[in-house]
Write a protein that holds these residues in place. Structure first.
Motif, PDB file in Angstrom:
ATOM      1  N   ALA A 151      41.356  62.748  85.915  1.00  0.00           N
ATOM      2  CA  ALA A 151      40.356  63.490  85.140  1.00  0.00           C
ATOM      3  C   ALA A 151      39.716  64.600  85.962  1.00  0.00           C
ATOM      4  O   ALA A 151      39.118  65.523  85.387  1.00  0.00           O
ATOM      5  CB  ALA A 151      39.275  62.535  84.621  1.00  0.00           C
ATOM      6  N   VAL A 152      39.807  64.516  87.285  1.00  0.00           N
ATOM      7  CA  VAL A 152      39.184  65.544  88.130  1.00  0.00           C
ATOM      8  C   VAL A 152      40.169  66.235  89.080  1.00  0.00           C
ATOM      9  O   VAL A 152      39.890  67.318  89.591  1.00  0.00           O
ATOM     10  CB  VAL A 152      38.008  64.973  88.960  1.00  0.00           C
ATOM     11  CG1 VAL A 152      36.880  64.519  88.042  1.00  0.00           C
ATOM     12  CG2 VAL A 152      38.465  63.828  89.853  1.00  0.00           C
ATOM     13  N   TYR A 153      41.319  65.602  89.333  1.00  0.00           N
ATOM     14  CA  TYR A 153      42.310  66.202  90.233  1.00  0.00           C
ATOM     15  C   TYR A 153      43.688  65.875  89.696  1.00  0.00           C
ATOM     16  O   TYR A 153      44.017  64.696  89.500  1.00  0.00           O
ATOM     17  CB  TYR A 153      42.170  65.632  91.654  1.00  0.00           C
ATOM     18  CG  TYR A 153      43.176  66.185  92.646  1.00  0.00           C
ATOM     19  CD1 TYR A 153      42.835  67.223  93.510  1.00  0.00           C
ATOM     20  CD2 TYR A 153      44.482  65.688  92.695  1.00  0.00           C
ATOM     21  CE1 TYR A 153      43.763  67.746  94.404  1.00  0.00           C
ATOM     22  CE2 TYR A 153      45.415  66.209  93.573  1.00  0.00           C
ATOM     23  CZ  TYR A 153      45.053  67.233  94.422  1.00  0.00           C
ATOM     24  OH  TYR A 153      45.977  67.757  95.292  1.00  0.00           O
ATOM     25  N   ARG A 154      44.481  66.887  89.457  1.00  0.00           N
ATOM     26  CA  ARG A 154      45.879  66.639  89.101  1.00  0.00           C
ATOM     27  C   ARG A 154      46.722  67.891  89.338  1.00  0.00           C
ATOM     28  O   ARG A 154      46.181  68.995  89.447  1.00  0.00           O
ATOM     29  CB  ARG A 154      46.013  66.148  87.653  1.00  0.00           C
ATOM     30  CG  ARG A 154      45.569  67.086  86.578  1.00  0.00           C
ATOM     31  CD  ARG A 154      46.011  66.522  85.191  1.00  0.00           C
ATOM     32  NE  ARG A 154      45.536  67.356  84.111  1.00  0.00           N
ATOM     33  CZ  ARG A 154      44.451  67.123  83.388  1.00  0.00           C
ATOM     34  NH1 ARG A 154      43.711  66.072  83.622  1.00  0.00           N
ATOM     35  NH2 ARG A 154      44.095  67.961  82.429  1.00  0.00           N
ATOM     36  N   ASP A 155      48.041  67.653  89.450  1.00  0.00           N
ATOM     37  CA  ASP A 155      48.984  68.750  89.675  1.00  0.00           C
ATOM     38  C   ASP A 155      48.602  69.580  90.905  1.00  0.00           C
ATOM     39  O   ASP A 155      48.710  70.814  90.899  1.00  0.00           O
ATOM     40  CB  ASP A 155      49.083  69.654  88.425  1.00  0.00           C
ATOM     41  CG  ASP A 155      49.531  68.878  87.190  1.00  0.00           C
ATOM     42  OD1 ASP A 155      50.264  67.884  87.356  1.00  0.00           O
ATOM     43  OD2 ASP A 155      49.119  69.256  86.082  1.00  0.00           O
ATOM     44  N   GLY A 156      48.127  68.897  91.925  1.00  0.00           N
ATOM     45  CA  GLY A 156      47.873  69.585  93.183  1.00  0.00           C
ATOM     46  C   GLY A 156      46.563  70.326  93.283  1.00  0.00           C
ATOM     47  O   GLY A 156      46.359  71.100  94.226  1.00  0.00           O
ATOM     48  N   ARG A 157      45.655  70.117  92.338  1.00  0.00           N
ATOM     49  CA  ARG A 157      44.371  70.829  92.441  1.00  0.00           C
ATOM     50  C   ARG A 157      43.239  70.087  91.735  1.00  0.00           C
ATOM     51  O   ARG A 157      43.445  69.344  90.781  1.00  0.00           O
ATOM     52  CB  ARG A 157      44.493  72.255  91.901  1.00  0.00           C
ATOM     53  CG  ARG A 157      44.888  72.377  90.440  1.00  0.00           C
ATOM     54  CD  ARG A 157      45.144  73.842  90.067  1.00  0.00           C
ATOM     55  NE  ARG A 157      43.993  74.682  90.355  1.00  0.00           N
ATOM     56  CZ  ARG A 157      42.975  74.877  89.501  1.00  0.00           C
ATOM     57  NH1 ARG A 157      42.965  74.321  88.328  1.00  0.00           N
ATOM     58  NH2 ARG A 157      41.967  75.658  89.836  1.00  0.00           N
ATOM     59  N   TRP A 158      42.040  70.325  92.251  1.00  0.00           N
ATOM     60  CA  TRP A 158      40.839  69.866  91.563  1.00  0.00           C
ATOM     61  C   TRP A 158      40.684  70.688  90.291  1.00  0.00           C
ATOM     62  O   TRP A 158      40.906  71.917  90.295  1.00  0.00           O
ATOM     63  CB  TRP A 158      39.604  70.068  92.447  1.00  0.00           C
ATOM     64  CG  TRP A 158      39.565  69.170  93.642  1.00  0.00           C
ATOM     65  CD1 TRP A 158      40.091  69.449  94.873  1.00  0.00           C
ATOM     66  CD2 TRP A 158      39.005  67.854  93.714  1.00  0.00           C
ATOM     67  NE1 TRP A 158      39.885  68.372  95.711  1.00  0.00           N
ATOM     68  CE2 TRP A 158      39.220  67.382  95.036  1.00  0.00           C
ATOM     69  CE3 TRP A 158      38.335  67.026  92.812  1.00  0.00           C
ATOM     70  CZ2 TRP A 158      38.793  66.123  95.462  1.00  0.00           C
ATOM     71  CZ3 TRP A 158      37.916  65.788  93.236  1.00  0.00           C
ATOM     72  CH2 TRP A 158      38.144  65.343  94.541  1.00  0.00           C
ATOM     73  N   LEU A 159      40.285  70.032  89.221  1.00  0.00           N
ATOM     74  CA  LEU A 159      40.057  70.760  87.977  1.00  0.00           C
ATOM     75  C   LEU A 159      38.697  71.451  88.048  1.00  0.00           C
ATOM     76  O   LEU A 159      37.734  70.895  88.567  1.00  0.00           O
ATOM     77  CB  LEU A 159      40.079  69.794  86.800  1.00  0.00           C
ATOM     78  CG  LEU A 159      41.380  69.012  86.620  1.00  0.00           C
ATOM     79  CD1 LEU A 159      41.358  68.251  85.302  1.00  0.00           C
ATOM     80  CD2 LEU A 159      42.593  69.931  86.684  1.00  0.00           C
ATOM     81  N   ASP A 160      38.647  72.636  87.506  1.00  0.00           N
ATOM     82  CA  ASP A 160      37.376  73.345  87.419  1.00  0.00           C
ATOM     83  C   ASP A 160      36.724  72.918  86.103  1.00  0.00           C
ATOM     84  O   ASP A 160      36.865  73.582  85.071  1.00  0.00           O
ATOM     85  CB  ASP A 160      37.617  74.851  87.452  1.00  0.00           C
ATOM     86  CG  ASP A 160      36.311  75.620  87.485  1.00  0.00           C
ATOM     87  OD1 ASP A 160      35.249  74.981  87.659  1.00  0.00           O
ATOM     88  OD2 ASP A 160      36.364  76.843  87.326  1.00  0.00           O
ATOM     89  N   ALA A 161      36.080  71.768  86.155  1.00  0.00           N
ATOM     90  CA  ALA A 161      35.585  71.134  84.935  1.00  0.00           C
ATOM     91  C   ALA A 161      34.090  70.827  85.095  1.00  0.00           C
ATOM     92  O   ALA A 161      33.725  69.815  85.688  1.00  0.00           O
ATOM     93  CB  ALA A 161      36.369  69.857  84.660  1.00  0.00           C
TER      94      ALA A 161
END
Lengths: 191, 191
Positions: A151-161
């Motif tokens: 929910a906060v990190y996926r596909d090699g990056r932190w989500l800008d959420a």
């Protein structure tokens, strides 16, 4: 929370490079503990290594030296009061997990418990460096497995959420900065 | 900006405990340089010590080893693009200060230049640890003087001032988190 997803070891540095305050869990025999560590840094990319400072008076210290293992986890904003408490109590005074109702799950490479509800988890083995440990309370560890909440990190990056609780960054005495917005300067030109 | 004010050495850890990405300046003879280092941590309170990771291929590395000194500075949000550039250029390709129009001022204890416009500055001397330096690119330094911009840090604490640019926390590839709001959990009770 979503089930943790495994992070490739080559990307493990992305979980800690921004300097969050972390929770360090450890176990040896029937004993276990978790403490807070603002003083940590990534040391290398691949194989990923970290530096964690663990005072020689802590209960955690003995567990780490006996087991040669620890888990570094990145707590959420909602866990800030817990992080502060875990940094101001000793495991010698009773089990912190029970006291705070902390639930855990098992890692894949180490015996130390992983705390539920965190942003990310790094299972580590100690690279023995007695001089650093004795003189500076400085532990060098190699990351052997890494996990993140998708929910906060996926596909090699932190989500800008913005709706997600950010990581927390202790200053002193229970005062923290919260991680604010993410931004990129890769395309910016300099004045 | 306001003139930097000296920070007592016992408080120097408060300038870096929250894990910002820093700029590392160095000088030896007529040579000088500045590079970006996301991988750093406080190591001790008093006398204050830090860990800074400096790759052996950098131009900075030679200047630090030759002089035994460096300055760690905490850049502002406005300096993020500069920080990214300084981390992706080599001082071997020309003077970065001139290229970017960086102005500096002199420290009190070391010869390396201090960059204007930062939040805080820590003048440091290297504690020689050849094994750490050679094997891990890990430098242990002692802070010999510390300074802060009183607009953002004074009387022993960072100001909770939303209008100030926050510190920056690199993740990877030019993506940063910005330090968001400050909060305290010292009075919070745990569930």
């Amino acid at each position: 929370m979503s089930a943790p997803v495994e992070v490739p070891l080559k990307d493990a540095y992305k979980l800690l490079t921004h300097g969050p305050t972390v929770l360090v869990s450890s176990a040896h025999g029937d004993a276990r503990n978790v403490m807070t560590a603002a003083w940590n840094t990534v040391l290398d990319f691949d194989p990923p290594k970290l530096v964690v400072v663990v005072d020689k008076h802590t209960y955690t210290r003995g567990l780490i030296e006996a087991s040669g293992e620890l888990v570094v986890q990145v707590p959420t904003r909602d866990q800030a009061a817990l992080a502060y408490a875990l940094g101001n109590e000793s495991g010698r005074d009773g089990d912190k997990f029970a006291r705070h109702g902390i639930t855990t799950f098992a890692g894949s490479k180490v015996g130390a418990p992983l705390l539920e509800g965190c942003h990310a988890w790094l299972e580590c083995r100690v690279i023995p460096e007695p001089h650093n440990q004795q003189t500076y309370d400085l532990f060098i560890v190699e990351v052997t497995a890494a996990w993140a909440n998708p929910a906060v990190y996926r596909d090699g990056r932190w989500l800008d959420a913005p709706e997600q609780p950010g990581s927390i960054h202790h200053v002193a005495g229970g005062a923290f900065f919260e991680a604010g917005g993410m931004f990129s300067v890769a395309g910016e030109t300099l004045g």
